[in-house]
Design a protein around this motif. Structure first.
Motif, PDB file in Angstrom:
ATOM      1  N   ILE A  30     106.600 -13.362  29.271  1.00 56.76           N
ATOM      2  CA  ILE A  30     106.861 -14.746  29.662  1.00 56.76           C
ATOM      3  C   ILE A  30     105.597 -15.381  30.237  1.00 56.76           C
ATOM      4  O   ILE A  30     105.225 -16.503  29.882  1.00 56.76           O
ATOM      5  CB  ILE A  30     108.011 -14.818  30.691  1.00 56.76           C
ATOM      6  N   ALA A  31     104.927 -14.650  31.139  1.00 59.47           N
ATOM      7  CA  ALA A  31     103.713 -15.183  31.763  1.00 59.47           C
ATOM      8  C   ALA A  31     102.641 -15.472  30.718  1.00 59.47           C
ATOM      9  O   ALA A  31     101.982 -16.517  30.752  1.00 59.47           O
ATOM     10  CB  ALA A  31     103.193 -14.202  32.808  1.00 59.47           C
ATOM     11  N   ILE A  32     102.461 -14.547  29.770  1.00 61.66           N
ATOM     12  CA  ILE A  32     101.447 -14.733  28.726  1.00 61.66           C
ATOM     13  C   ILE A  32     101.767 -15.957  27.878  1.00 61.66           C
ATOM     14  O   ILE A  32     100.882 -16.761  27.544  1.00 61.66           O
ATOM     15  CB  ILE A  32     101.345 -13.469  27.856  1.00 61.66           C
ATOM     16  N   LEU A  33     103.046 -16.128  27.519  1.00 67.03           N
ATOM     17  CA  LEU A  33     103.441 -17.283  26.720  1.00 67.03           C
ATOM     18  C   LEU A  33     103.253 -18.582  27.491  1.00 67.03           C
ATOM     19  O   LEU A  33     102.873 -19.607  26.918  1.00 67.03           O
ATOM     20  CB  LEU A  33     104.898 -17.134  26.267  1.00 67.03           C
ATOM     21  N   VAL A  34     103.525 -18.547  28.804  1.00 66.92           N
ATOM     22  CA  VAL A  34     103.310 -19.737  29.631  1.00 66.92           C
ATOM     23  C   VAL A  34     101.832 -20.103  29.627  1.00 66.92           C
ATOM     24  O   VAL A  34     101.462 -21.275  29.464  1.00 66.92           O
ATOM     25  CB  VAL A  34     103.814 -19.514  31.067  1.00 66.92           C
ATOM     26  N   PHE A  35     100.958 -19.104  29.808  1.00 65.09           N
ATOM     27  CA  PHE A  35      99.514 -19.379  29.778  1.00 65.09           C
ATOM     28  C   PHE A  35      99.096 -19.917  28.412  1.00 65.09           C
ATOM     29  O   PHE A  35      98.248 -20.821  28.319  1.00 65.09           O
ATOM     30  CB  PHE A  35      98.725 -18.107  30.102  1.00 65.09           C
ATOM     31  N   LEU A  36      99.658 -19.368  27.347  1.00 62.20           N
ATOM     32  CA  LEU A  36      99.344 -19.844  26.005  1.00 62.20           C
ATOM     33  C   LEU A  36      99.731 -21.314  25.854  1.00 62.20           C
ATOM     34  O   LEU A  36      98.960 -22.124  25.315  1.00 62.20           O
ATOM     35  CB  LEU A  36     100.076 -18.999  24.965  1.00 62.20           C
ATOM     36  N   CYS A  37     100.908 -21.662  26.338  1.00 59.33           N
ATOM     37  CA  CYS A  37     101.374 -23.036  26.225  1.00 59.33           C
ATOM     38  C   CYS A  37     100.529 -23.989  27.068  1.00 59.33           C
ATOM     39  O   CYS A  37     100.261 -25.123  26.669  1.00 59.33           O
ATOM     40  CB  CYS A  37     102.846 -23.131  26.636  1.00 59.33           C
ATOM     41  N   LEU A  95      96.210 -28.194  27.292  1.00 60.81           N
ATOM     42  CA  LEU A  95      94.848 -28.589  27.634  1.00 60.81           C
ATOM     43  C   LEU A  95      94.028 -28.870  26.373  1.00 60.81           C
ATOM     44  O   LEU A  95      93.243 -29.829  26.329  1.00 60.81           O
ATOM     45  CB  LEU A  95      94.177 -27.494  28.459  1.00 60.81           C
ATOM     46  N   TRP A  96      94.189 -28.026  25.363  1.00 57.00           N
ATOM     47  CA  TRP A  96      93.472 -28.205  24.104  1.00 57.00           C
ATOM     48  C   TRP A  96      93.835 -29.528  23.454  1.00 57.00           C
ATOM     49  O   TRP A  96      92.964 -30.263  22.975  1.00 57.00           O
ATOM     50  CB  TRP A  96      93.798 -27.045  23.179  1.00 57.00           C
ATOM     51  N   HIS A  97      95.122 -29.853  23.470  1.00 55.20           N
ATOM     52  CA  HIS A  97      95.541 -31.133  22.885  1.00 55.20           C
ATOM     53  C   HIS A  97      94.975 -32.310  23.667  1.00 55.20           C
ATOM     54  O   HIS A  97      94.549 -33.317  23.087  1.00 55.20           O
ATOM     55  CB  HIS A  97      97.067 -31.238  22.839  1.00 55.20           C
ATOM     56  N   MET A 108     112.846 -17.963  22.448  1.00 55.57           N
ATOM     57  CA  MET A 108     113.780 -16.860  22.661  1.00 55.57           C
ATOM     58  C   MET A 108     113.329 -15.975  23.813  1.00 55.57           C
ATOM     59  O   MET A 108     114.138 -15.570  24.656  1.00 55.57           O
ATOM     60  CB  MET A 108     113.919 -16.024  21.375  1.00 55.57           C
ATOM     61  N   ILE A 109     112.026 -15.692  23.886  1.00 56.54           N
ATOM     62  CA  ILE A 109     111.520 -14.806  24.935  1.00 56.54           C
ATOM     63  C   ILE A 109     111.549 -15.476  26.300  1.00 56.54           C
ATOM     64  O   ILE A 109     111.942 -14.867  27.295  1.00 56.54           O
ATOM     65  CB  ILE A 109     110.079 -14.344  24.609  1.00 56.54           C
ATOM     66  N   GLY A 110     111.133 -16.751  26.363  1.00 57.66           N
ATOM     67  CA  GLY A 110     111.007 -17.361  27.685  1.00 57.66           C
ATOM     68  C   GLY A 110     111.407 -18.811  27.796  1.00 57.66           C
ATOM     69  O   GLY A 110     111.163 -19.434  28.827  1.00 57.66           O
ATOM     70  N   ASN A 111     112.016 -19.374  26.749  1.00 56.30           N
ATOM     71  CA  ASN A 111     112.386 -20.796  26.768  1.00 56.30           C
ATOM     72  C   ASN A 111     111.172 -21.678  27.060  1.00 56.30           C
ATOM     73  O   ASN A 111     111.258 -22.644  27.827  1.00 56.30           O
ATOM     74  CB  ASN A 111     113.490 -21.049  27.798  1.00 56.30           C
ATOM     75  N   VAL A 112     110.022 -21.371  26.456  1.00 52.39           N
ATOM     76  CA  VAL A 112     108.795 -22.111  26.740  1.00 52.39           C
ATOM     77  C   VAL A 112     108.156 -22.652  25.457  1.00 52.39           C
ATOM     78  O   VAL A 112     106.924 -22.706  25.334  1.00 52.39           O
ATOM     79  CB  VAL A 112     107.773 -21.242  27.501  1.00 52.39           C
ATOM     80  N   ALA A 113     108.978 -23.098  24.511  1.00 48.71           N
ATOM     81  CA  ALA A 113     108.440 -23.576  23.231  1.00 48.71           C
ATOM     82  C   ALA A 113     108.066 -25.052  23.264  1.00 48.71           C
ATOM     83  O   ALA A 113     107.529 -25.562  22.274  1.00 48.71           O
ATOM     84  CB  ALA A 113     109.451 -23.330  22.115  1.00 48.71           C
ATOM     85  N   GLY A 114     108.321 -25.746  24.362  1.00 48.35           N
ATOM     86  CA  GLY A 114     108.078 -27.191  24.425  1.00 48.35           C
ATOM     87  C   GLY A 114     106.686 -27.611  23.995  1.00 48.35           C
ATOM     88  O   GLY A 114     106.537 -28.445  23.085  1.00 48.35           O
ATOM     89  N   PRO A 115     105.626 -27.077  24.617  1.00 50.35           N
ATOM     90  CA  PRO A 115     104.271 -27.489  24.230  1.00 50.35           C
ATOM     91  C   PRO A 115     103.931 -27.145  22.786  1.00 50.35           C
ATOM     92  O   PRO A 115     103.172 -27.867  22.135  1.00 50.35           O
ATOM     93  CB  PRO A 115     103.382 -26.713  25.209  1.00 50.35           C
ATOM     94  N   ILE A 116     104.470 -26.035  22.274  1.00 47.44           N
ATOM     95  CA  ILE A 116     104.174 -25.633  20.898  1.00 47.44           C
ATOM     96  C   ILE A 116     104.766 -26.646  19.919  1.00 47.44           C
ATOM     97  O   ILE A 116     104.094 -27.105  18.988  1.00 47.44           O
ATOM     98  CB  ILE A 116     104.734 -24.221  20.630  1.00 47.44           C
TER      99      ILE A 116
END
Length: 251
Positions: free
Chosen positions: A109-116, A121-123, A151-159
């Protein structure tokens, strides 16, 4: 932490639950990125995997607010391109969630949050530039990654936001398409959490329903805040707080 009853939570945990409900409500009416804070907070309270089952019904209730208001603005041609790939990502995450322990789950979850956060920031740095074509491979890659993240962390918003921004959708179409995307995915994930991961039960659903007033309040406040808070100040605060929360998950 296994949720046996809403009364198992401490007063502080209830305050955090209410705040999380408000933030989710705000996110569904156009406050970008704020729901990212919720993911690590709930992981602290309930553990990595269990927290995804606690959060999902809250997101589903909030999705109804978003779709109810923007239901006529969805661009279904873009949804048709990305949804099948998103379900592939959900299936992959479903398998991964079965083979990792709770500490590893929190790390994911933490890794995916950092990715998002990195994607956000990139955008921001490339605002106004056309950085990807409208092609099948882009929809496929964003779909698989978004499905895995949701599915893993409910963090797909930024993607998913990156995908829609690449399509240059106007504001209402952006919000409406996003609202339908997450409503479809979140309602599809519900039986997987109930029957496969077993992270949703009647007691956890009762707890989620008690957060409904906070979700509604957050939606109301979100409409007001979007008009008043400077975009740069808001986004900077969200990114810093979310990054700190995700970092604590790794400790």
């Amino acid at each position: 932490m296994e949720v046996l009853s809403p009364f198992d939570l401490t007063p502080l945990q209830w305050v955090l639950m209410a705040v999380c409900g408000m933030l989710i409500g705000m996110s569904k009416v156009g406050v970008p990125g704020v729901s990212m804070i919720v993911v690590p907070v709930l992981a602290f309270i309930f553990g990595g995997k269990q927290s995804t089952g606690i959060l999902l019904p809250i997101l589903m209730m909030a999705d109804l607010f978003g779709v109810g208001y923007y239901r006529r603005h969805a661009e279904w041609s873009y949804l048709v391109k990305i949804l099948p790939w998103a379900f592939v990502g959900v299936g992959l995450a479903l398998w991964v969630g079965e083979v990792v322990n709770d500490e590893q789950f929190k790390d994911l979850i933490a890794i995916l949050v950092f990715l998002c956060i990195g994607l956000m920031l990139w955008h921001d740095r490339r605002k106004g530039k056309t950085f990807f074509p409208d092609s099948w491979w882009f929809a496929a890659s964003m779909g698989v990654l978004g499905g895995f993240a949701t599915m893993i962390g409910n963090v797909a918003g930024p993607i998913f936001a990156i995908y829609l921004l690449a399509m240059h959708l106007p504001k209402n179409s952006f919000i409406g398409t996003s609202a339908w995307f997450f409503l479809i995915l979140n309602f599809s994930k519900f039986p997987l959490h109930v029957f496969v991961w077993k992270t949703i039960s009647w007691p956890s659903l009762k707890l989620d329903l008690m957060v409904l007033p906070a979700i509604a309040l957050g939606a109301f406040l979100g409409i007001l805040l979007v008009r008043k808070i400077p975009e740069k100040v808001y986004r900077a605060a969200v990114i810093v707080i979310t990054a700190l929360s995700a970092f604590l998950l790794l400790i």
